[in-house]
Design a protein around this motif. Structure first.
Motif, short mmCIF file in Angstrom:
data_model
loop_
_atom_site.label_atom_id
_atom_site.label_comp_id
_atom_site.label_asym_id
_atom_site.label_seq_id
_atom_site.Cartn_x
_atom_site.Cartn_y
_atom_site.Cartn_z
N VAL A 185 0.85 -1.20 0.00
CA VAL A 185 0.00 0.00 0.00
C VAL A 185 0.88 1.24 0.00
N THR A 190 -10.18 0.94 0.59
CA THR A 190 -10.34 1.06 2.04
C THR A 190 -9.10 0.61 2.81
N ASP A 191 -8.37 -0.40 2.29
CA ASP A 191 -7.17 -0.84 3.01
C ASP A 191 -6.08 0.23 2.97
N GLU A 192 -6.01 0.97 1.87
CA GLU A 192 -5.03 2.05 1.77
C GLU A 192 -5.35 3.16 2.77
N SER A 231 -7.13 2.77 5.59
CA SER A 231 -6.98 2.24 6.94
C SER A 231 -5.52 2.23 7.37
N ILE A 232 -4.61 1.77 6.52
CA ILE A 232 -3.20 1.70 6.87
C ILE A 232 -2.61 3.09 7.07
N ASP A 268 -10.92 -2.55 9.52
CA ASP A 268 -10.97 -1.30 8.77
C ASP A 268 -11.76 -0.27 9.59
#
Length: 445
Positions: free
Chosen positions: A5, A69-71, A73-74, A156
């Protein structure tokens, strides 16, 4: 890059424009800002009302970009909790959450509740089956606490409108503790409940459960059978998992193949194959395949439907010892429950060998009127009360289409069955617990 990411560099000064609470509430990743505009990234499109609120709050034109969404969240995790900045808000949240987790483990709590109310929020620990409220310190944001917990569990933080489940592990007081988190959206914000699984203080040993000697003998006798179905029942929080795991440890041998089907797996057990029933898997579906793998002993986390019950009973009649939990309030009700699920009585007669039901009751504290050790409750620690039915030939004859539970109980009593209330009265007579606690735990019409 982190886990594939792209890492976004965020200017901490954005917190002067966009409060942390708002960032967390809407899952906003602030990308850039100047005198007139604020650019944010989101995982899901914002509705017009939220955009209007942001415009009024910041006094700027809002530019919205969409990212995975993972980008988001991280990057939010890194920005809010892991980067070096002057603001001490994030560090105080991390420290606060850590202290709560440590306190919960030291108090031997089984669960930890975080709940939002209209103008406040609260934390409660479940100790010895009872929820005890802690004082939530002023100045600590509930949204930030929730986000920290969700990040720990690998969830998330931008998803707030659906139930989420996750796990994490921490080392506390030289012990590795597992935490199982469930987040559910509620009226004033997400409710977080964390199950605390401290294997170091768990003793999966039948001889250490506190069973009455007569019941221990019966259970040991049932476990010595080469085949058959043993049902373990009781409400949530009655210690069924501990009893079943202790039975598995008693049965474990290098000469036998043991497999469990669980939803979820609470503790890992060496020398035993554990299967997590999740996603599209079902107890019945996995059980069908498992029987082709030549198991000697099978544990089923819960019998919920006709298919699972029938397969379990067929396995119990073809050379397998099967342990399973089922939700009933007494041991004899296990037969009624199987019939209610649509299982043919002949199958129950041929496969069922034992029925157990149990509760956990609080033990009286050594103090007279409450002390700090028992949180002024007068109770400290819990012990088990259990009833056991060995399905004898006389009882087998009573299992048919017109099953009469009361007649089954009368006959079982003649065969040595002692109901929960008799065990409870024994504990009261010995001064281990009292009538008030028994009335709380056991319903007696």
């Amino acid at each position: 890059m982190q886990n594939g990411v792209k890492i976004v560099k965020i200017n901490p000064a954005v917190l002067q424009v966009l409060p942390t609470e708002i960032i967390i509430k809407y899952g906003l990743l602030p990308l850039a800002f100047d005198e007139n505009t604020l650019t944010v990234a989101v995982g899901e499109a914002l509705d017009w009302q939220v955009l209007d609120d942001l415009r009024q709050l910041t006094g700027k034109r809002i530019i919205v970009k969409q990212l995975p969404t993972d980008e988001i969240s991280i990057n939010l995790n890194r920005f809010l909790f892991n980067h070096d900045k002057e603001e001490v808000v994030a560090n105080s949240i991390i420290s606060f959450v850590d202290k709560i987790l440590v306190k919960a483990v030291k108090e031997k709590a089984s669960d930890l509740h975080f709940e939002a109310e209209e103008n406040a929020w609260r934390i409660r620990l479940r100790i010895d089956g009872i929820l005890i409220e802690l004082v939530a310190p002023p100045g600590i944001s509930y949204l930030e606490v929730v986000s920290r917990l969700k990040i720990l569990a690998g969830l998330d933080i931008s998803k707030k409108k659906e139930p989420l489940e996750g796990r994490f592990r921490r080392k506390i007081a030289n012990s590795i503790v597992d935490f199982r988190l469930v987040a559910i959206p509620a009226l004033y914000g997400e409710k977080i409940v964390i199950r605390i699984l401290d294997k170091e203080r768990m003793s999966f040993d039948l001889n250490q459960l506190g069973l009455a000697e007569v019941n221990l003998v019966k259970i040991t006798k049932l476990l010595a059978r080469p085949q058959g179905l043993i049902l373990i029942s009781g409400p949530t929080g009655s210690g069924k998992t501990t009893t079943i795991y202790s039975m598995l440890q008693h049965l474990k041998s290098s000469e036998k193949s043991l497999t469990t089907l669980e939803d979820p797996i609470e503790y890992t057990l060496s020398g035993i194959t554990q299967i997590s029933i999740e996603g599209k898997l079902t107890f019945g579906g996995v059980l069908k395949s498992l029987l082709r793998q030549d198991p000697d002993i099978i544990m089923i986390g819960e019998i919920r439907d006709q298919e699972t019950a029938q397969i379990a009973l067929r396995a119990a009649t073809t050379g397998h010892l099967v342990l399973a939990s089922i939700h009933t309030t007494t041991a004899p009700q296990g037969v009624s429950r199987l019939i209610d699920l649509g299982v043919e009585p002949y199958l129950i007669r041929s496969g069922l060998v034992g029925l157990l039901c149990q509760r956990l009751v609080r033990k009286k504290c050594a103090c007279i009127a409450g002390c700090t050790h028992c949180n002024l409750s007068g109770y400290r620690g819990r012990t088990i009360i259990q009833e056991v039915v060995e399905v004898t030939p006389r009882l087998v004859q009573l299992i048919h289409e017109q099953f009469d539970e009361q007649q089954f109980i009368r006959t079982a009593s003649q065969e040595g069955y002692r109901p929960l209330m008799l065990e409870a009265e024994r504990l009261c007579a010995e001064g281990i617990t009292d009538q008030q606690e028994i009335a709380r735990v056991i319903y007696s019409p």
